[in-house]
Motif scaffolding. Structure first.
Motif: not given
Length: 154
Positions: A25-44
């Motif tokens: 879901d693109v809205s789950s990325w809005e305004g977020k800092n990507l620091i680690s791959v652990t932040q992403m679900t498989t679908s992400g």
């Protein structure tokens, strides 16, 4: 295009609060800092690969577009990495944006770190001029500390 909102509201340096929060879901990325791959679900993660393929196709067919016109990327590198630095800069330019590059490494001459400015202060200052920041730093955990406002990285 992501805005600048910290991913956590607590002062904790623990990423567990944001683990598996970035989805397809693109809205789950809005305004977020990507620091680690652990932040992403498989679908992400699959969403990232899908977007990468879409960008590859765009470059092959049209060379790019202007979806990031008037957006500025801060490319902040405290260690050498030609491929990583150039890939972010080229991507930004192919999408109509521009970039500011800061070479904070030992031989670099564009960072106030030589005068004792902390990494956090450098990033906070650049946030006033840019829309997104890419940071490469040799100290393990430094990106996380900057994103979470730890205040200890030099």
């Amino acid at each position: 295009f992501p805005s600048k909102i910290d991913i956590m509201t607590s002062a904790s340096n623990d990423l567990s609060a944001v683990t598996n929060t970035l989805t397809d879901d693109v809205s789950s990325w809005e305004g977020k800092n990507l620091i680690s791959v652990t932040q992403m679900t498989t679908s992400g993660l699959l969403r990232v690969f899908q977007t990468a393929q879409e960008m590859r196709d765009l470059v092959r067919s049209k060379g790019g577009d202007d979806r990031l016109k008037y957006k500025v990327l801060a490319s902040v590198f405290y260690e050498a990495s030609t491929r990583t630095s150039c890939s972010f800069q080229a991507a930004m330019m192919r999408l109509g944006g521009t970039f500011l590059h800061v070479d904070g490494g030992k031989g670099g001459n564009t960072s106030a770190s030589k005068k004792g400015e902390s990494l956090e202060d450098t990033i906070r200052c650049l946030e006033c001029y840019t829309d997104v920041t890419v940071l490469r730093h040799p100290t393990t955990g430094s990106v996380q500390q900057v994103a979470l406002g730890d205040g200890t990285v030099k």
